[in-house]
Write a protein that holds these residues in place. Structure first.
Motif, PDB file in Angstrom:
ATOM      1  N   ASN A 148       0.810  -1.328  -0.120  1.00  0.00           N
ATOM      2  CA  ASN A 148       0.148  -0.040  -0.012  1.00  0.00           C
ATOM      3  C   ASN A 148       0.809   1.415   0.032  1.00  0.00           C
ATOM      4  O   ASN A 148       0.775   2.079   0.732  1.00  0.00           O
ATOM      5  CB  ASN A 148      -1.123  -0.001   1.236  1.00  0.00           C
ATOM      6  CG  ASN A 148      -2.029  -1.101   1.174  1.00  0.00           C
ATOM      7  OD1 ASN A 148      -2.423  -0.982  -0.067  1.00  0.00           O
ATOM      8  ND2 ASN A 148      -2.490  -1.606   2.085  1.00  0.00           N
ATOM      9  N   VAL A 150       2.591   4.247  -2.620  1.00  0.00           N
ATOM     10  CA  VAL A 150       2.866   5.084  -3.991  1.00  0.00           C
ATOM     11  C   VAL A 150       4.497   5.526  -4.380  1.00  0.00           C
ATOM     12  O   VAL A 150       5.111   5.852  -3.316  1.00  0.00           O
ATOM     13  CB  VAL A 150       1.997   6.324  -3.974  1.00  0.00           C
ATOM     14  CG1 VAL A 150       1.764   6.746  -5.298  1.00  0.00           C
ATOM     15  CG2 VAL A 150       0.591   5.747  -3.764  1.00  0.00           C
ATOM     16  N   LYS A 152       6.594   7.695  -6.803  1.00  0.00           N
ATOM     17  CA  LYS A 152       6.617   8.713  -7.706  1.00  0.00           C
ATOM     18  C   LYS A 152       8.216   9.318  -7.919  1.00  0.00           C
ATOM     19  O   LYS A 152       8.942   9.253  -7.356  1.00  0.00           O
ATOM     20  CB  LYS A 152       6.083   9.933  -6.836  1.00  0.00           C
ATOM     21  CG  LYS A 152       4.624   9.782  -6.305  1.00  0.00           C
ATOM     22  CD  LYS A 152       3.871  10.912  -5.899  1.00  0.00           C
ATOM     23  CE  LYS A 152       2.603  10.761  -5.479  1.00  0.00           C
ATOM     24  NZ  LYS A 152       2.008  12.024  -4.826  1.00  0.00           N
ATOM     25  N   VAL A 162       3.554   8.363 -11.798  1.00  0.00           N
ATOM     26  CA  VAL A 162       3.158   7.814 -10.438  1.00  0.00           C
ATOM     27  C   VAL A 162       2.729   6.382 -10.438  1.00  0.00           C
ATOM     28  O   VAL A 162       1.648   5.989 -11.360  1.00  0.00           O
ATOM     29  CB  VAL A 162       1.916   8.711 -10.133  1.00  0.00           C
ATOM     30  CG1 VAL A 162       1.209   8.230  -8.572  1.00  0.00           C
ATOM     31  CG2 VAL A 162       2.293  10.392  -9.946  1.00  0.00           C
ATOM     32  N   VAL A 164       0.905   3.282  -8.264  1.00  0.00           N
ATOM     33  CA  VAL A 164       0.294   2.720  -7.280  1.00  0.00           C
ATOM     34  C   VAL A 164       0.765   1.364  -6.894  1.00  0.00           C
ATOM     35  O   VAL A 164       0.321   0.500  -7.724  1.00  0.00           O
ATOM     36  CB  VAL A 164      -1.297   3.297  -7.295  1.00  0.00           C
ATOM     37  CG1 VAL A 164      -2.028   2.614  -5.902  1.00  0.00           C
ATOM     38  CG2 VAL A 164      -1.428   4.699  -7.343  1.00  0.00           C
ATOM     39  N   CYS A 165       1.107   0.926  -5.880  1.00  0.00           N
ATOM     40  CA  CYS A 165       1.677  -0.451  -5.521  1.00  0.00           C
ATOM     41  C   CYS A 165       0.686  -1.202  -4.471  1.00  0.00           C
ATOM     42  O   CYS A 165       0.487  -0.647  -3.307  1.00  0.00           O
ATOM     43  CB  CYS A 165       2.896  -0.292  -5.335  1.00  0.00           C
ATOM     44  SG  CYS A 165       4.005   0.535  -6.440  1.00  0.00           S
ATOM     45  N   ASP A 166       0.362  -2.285  -4.768  1.00  0.00           N
ATOM     46  CA  ASP A 166      -0.465  -3.067  -3.850  1.00  0.00           C
ATOM     47  C   ASP A 166       0.848  -4.366  -3.192  1.00  0.00           C
ATOM     48  O   ASP A 166       0.225  -4.811  -1.942  1.00  0.00           O
ATOM     49  CB  ASP A 166      -1.392  -4.105  -4.589  1.00  0.00           C
ATOM     50  CG  ASP A 166      -2.665  -3.235  -4.938  1.00  0.00           C
ATOM     51  OD1 ASP A 166      -2.937  -2.198  -4.300  1.00  0.00           O
ATOM     52  OD2 ASP A 166      -2.999  -3.231  -6.043  1.00  0.00           O
ATOM     53  N   ARG A 196       0.057   5.414   0.846  1.00  0.00           N
ATOM     54  CA  ARG A 196      -1.017   5.383   0.023  1.00  0.00           C
ATOM     55  C   ARG A 196      -2.469   5.785   0.757  1.00  0.00           C
ATOM     56  O   ARG A 196      -2.743   4.970   1.661  1.00  0.00           O
ATOM     57  CB  ARG A 196      -1.355   3.841  -0.616  1.00  0.00           C
ATOM     58  CG  ARG A 196      -2.481   3.997  -1.604  1.00  0.00           C
ATOM     59  CD  ARG A 196      -2.714   2.602  -2.204  1.00  0.00           C
ATOM     60  NE  ARG A 196      -3.769   2.359  -3.023  1.00  0.00           N
ATOM     61  CZ  ARG A 196      -4.064   0.907  -3.910  1.00  0.00           C
ATOM     62  NH1 ARG A 196      -3.007   0.037  -3.402  1.00  0.00           N
ATOM     63  NH2 ARG A 196      -4.985   0.991  -4.596  1.00  0.00           N
ATOM     64  N   THR A 198      -6.534   6.971   1.190  1.00  0.00           N
ATOM     65  CA  THR A 198      -7.586   6.264   0.739  1.00  0.00           C
ATOM     66  C   THR A 198      -8.605   7.325   0.703  1.00  0.00           C
ATOM     67  O   THR A 198      -8.558   8.208   1.602  1.00  0.00           O
ATOM     68  CB  THR A 198      -8.218   5.094   1.477  1.00  0.00           C
ATOM     69  OG1 THR A 198      -8.268   5.572   3.050  1.00  0.00           O
ATOM     70  CG2 THR A 198      -7.213   4.007   1.375  1.00  0.00           C
ATOM     71  N   GLU A 201     -10.635  11.401  -4.616  1.00  0.00           N
ATOM     72  CA  GLU A 201      -9.687  12.626  -5.233  1.00  0.00           C
ATOM     73  C   GLU A 201     -10.718  13.608  -5.801  1.00  0.00           C
ATOM     74  O   GLU A 201     -11.787  13.407  -6.357  1.00  0.00           O
ATOM     75  CB  GLU A 201      -8.692  12.100  -6.227  1.00  0.00           C
ATOM     76  CG  GLU A 201      -7.682  10.895  -5.890  1.00  0.00           C
ATOM     77  CD  GLU A 201      -6.693  10.594  -6.855  1.00  0.00           C
ATOM     78  OE1 GLU A 201      -6.130  11.649  -7.515  1.00  0.00           O
ATOM     79  OE2 GLU A 201      -6.302   9.491  -6.906  1.00  0.00           O
ATOM     80  N   ASN A 233      -2.138   4.826 -14.951  1.00  0.00           N
ATOM     81  CA  ASN A 233      -2.306   6.327 -15.119  1.00  0.00           C
ATOM     82  C   ASN A 233      -2.106   6.842 -16.405  1.00  0.00           C
ATOM     83  O   ASN A 233      -1.215   6.497 -17.214  1.00  0.00           O
ATOM     84  CB  ASN A 233      -1.361   6.965 -14.054  1.00  0.00           C
ATOM     85  CG  ASN A 233      -2.061   7.142 -12.747  1.00  0.00           C
ATOM     86  OD1 ASN A 233      -3.197   6.749 -12.460  1.00  0.00           O
ATOM     87  ND2 ASN A 233      -1.401   7.612 -11.567  1.00  0.00           N
ATOM     88  N   LEU A 291      -2.216  15.232  -2.360  1.00  0.00           N
ATOM     89  CA  LEU A 291      -1.307  14.413  -3.078  1.00  0.00           C
ATOM     90  C   LEU A 291      -0.401  15.110  -3.924  1.00  0.00           C
ATOM     91  O   LEU A 291       0.631  14.608  -4.001  1.00  0.00           O
ATOM     92  CB  LEU A 291      -2.374  13.813  -4.306  1.00  0.00           C
ATOM     93  CG  LEU A 291      -3.612  13.004  -3.451  1.00  0.00           C
ATOM     94  CD1 LEU A 291      -4.479  12.383  -4.582  1.00  0.00           C
ATOM     95  CD2 LEU A 291      -2.736  11.784  -2.922  1.00  0.00           C
TER      96      LEU A 291
END
Length: 439
Positions: A148, A150, A152, A162, A164-166, A196, A198, A201, A233, A291
């Motif tokens: 969780n 990010v 950049k 950017v 976003v990583c799980d 990350r 939640t 946005e 993205n 952000l």
């Protein structure tokens, strides 16, 4: 009344929207756009000068008695075009290179946010891929461990730097792409790994002369390529305005806790900010957090914003340049919502083919409350062809958000070229807020 000439620098949908709106001012004679696109060739006068050629742009502005220069994209702002033009005695709307670092360097921005106690995600900055990978490996032991985070790229990456990583593996891959393989070029000299956040946005744009701040109606961009906010993205696949997810109380919190402090922080840092300040926010359970900051109109947020704007944009821009924004009474907007649907080339945001003839733009433009803003277009043998990834921003207004969406997608249906595609769910987030859509 002496009419002025205006020069807009840039070639995207934002610059077409600016040219279209500025041309409506009763104070303006000619609007030039350098280098422009096929749409600005209709609504203004294109000038074949790249945005990187500062000397040629300055010479053109002087020869053609340009009374106001508007720099649209982030790259020439970061590169110091405003500084060079001001040194040449020209009146220019946009932040200096020092102020534009707020967007040009995510490390600078995050450090400034931390020092000014402005709410944002926790983060770590890294100069090398090895250090960043070691940080991830020390915190997470297994490839499938949820992370969780990010990742950049520090510099400008056209909205794509950017990731976003799980999982741990995704984070390491993102670091490799940005800092080792340099997939985003010089933007990857440094990188940030942040928590990350939640929540929904939202974009809040404001115009400021470094003293007074005029907050614009809220907007919501759609960065992921595919419906349901899935996929990679992009620079933005569509936007709508206003965004009902941000109520008046929360907007007041954004103004007092984010916009005012960042303008003061920039002044203390001897980087006074003049121009458009764009706050990309996440509405977290703990309140709004930053952000990113951009230093210009968003693209595609600019299109629905300017579609609704009723005030003379030239008056506002001149007041910013002259440091007298506080003398204006404020801005007026059409109360109806507007949405912009981006039509893209097949393959975007990866590689895509160019040069396909586009049809149906005139038919779409002829519809009531519709304007087709060109982004990645050019002229070839008298035909409009696609020359970029994001090609058109089909923008419409309506009495309700659902009416605006229906009108925009009716206009989209009239436009054709080989491989054209778009998201089908632009503005659906607004429709989930029941009180906003009056029927």
């Amino acid at each position: 009344m002496n009419l002025m000439n205006v020069l807009i620098v840039g070639s995207g949908g934002r610059e077409h929207a600016l040219a279209w709106k500025i041309k409506q001012s009763p104070r303006v004679d000619k609007v030039f756009v350098a280098p422009g696109n096929a749409g600005t060739a209709v609504d203004a006068i294109n000038v074949d000068i790249p945005q990187t050629d500062h000397e040629a742009l300055i010479d053109f502005a002087k020869i053609n008695e340009v009374g106001l220069v508007v720099v649209g994209p982030e790259a020439p702002l970061v590169a110091g075009l405003v500084d060079d033009m001001q040194a040449a005695g020209l009146k220019v709307f946009g932040p200096s290179s020092a102020a534009a670092e707020l967007e040009g360097s995510k490390v600078f921005c995050k450090n400034l946010l931390r020092s000014a106690d402005i709410p944002t995600a926790d983060y770590r900055a890294f100069r090398t891929a090895d250090d960043a990978m070691r940080y991830i490996k020390d915190r997470y032991s297994e490839p499938t461990d949820p992370v969780n985070v990010v990742v950049k790229a520090d510099g400008l990456a056209a909205g794509k730097g950017v990731v976003v990583c799980d999982t741990r593996s995704e984070a390491l891959e993102a670091i490799d792409r940005i800092a080792a393989r340099k997939e985003f070029g010089a933007a990857g000299k440094e990188l940030i790994i942040e928590e990350r956040l939640t929540g929904p946005e939202v974009s809040v744009l404001a115009i400021t002369d470094g003293e007074t701040i005029l907050t614009l109606p809220t907007a919501q961009d759609h960065k992921p390529a595919n419906d349901g906010d899935t996929g990679p993205n992009t620079g933005g696949m569509g936007a709508y305005c206003p965004a009902p997810v941000l109520d008046e109380q929360t907007l007041a919190e954004v103004e007092s806790g984010i916009l005012v402090p960042i303008v003061h922080a920039m002044k203390r840092a001897r980087r006074p900010f003049k121009g458009v300040l764009y706050a990309g926010l996440m509405l977290t359970p703990a309140g709004p957090k930053v952000l990113e900051f951009n230093v210009r109109f968003g693209d595609p947020e600019c299109q629905p914003l300017l579609m609704r704007l009723q005030s003379d944009l030239v008056d506002v821009m001149e007041a910013v340049v002259d440091g007298r924004l506080g003398e204006l009474d404020g801005l007026t907007f059409d109360p109806r919502p507007a949405i912009c649907v981006v039509m893209a080339s097949e393959g975007y945001p990866s590689s895509y083919e160019k040069g396909h003839t586009i049809t149906g733009i005139e038919a779409a433009d002829a519809m009531e409350d519709v304007k087709v803003f060109h982004a990645g277009t050019s002229l070839a043998d008298g035909n409009v062809v696609n020359s970029g990834g994001r090609v058109l921003g089909v923008t419409a207004m309506g009495d309700t958000i659902s009416a605006a969406k229906l009108q925009a997608y009716k206009a989209v249906a009239k436009i054709r070229w080989q491989g054209a595609w778009c998201r089908k769910d632009i503005s659906d987030k607004a429709l989930a807020v029941a009180h906003f859509d009056r029927t």
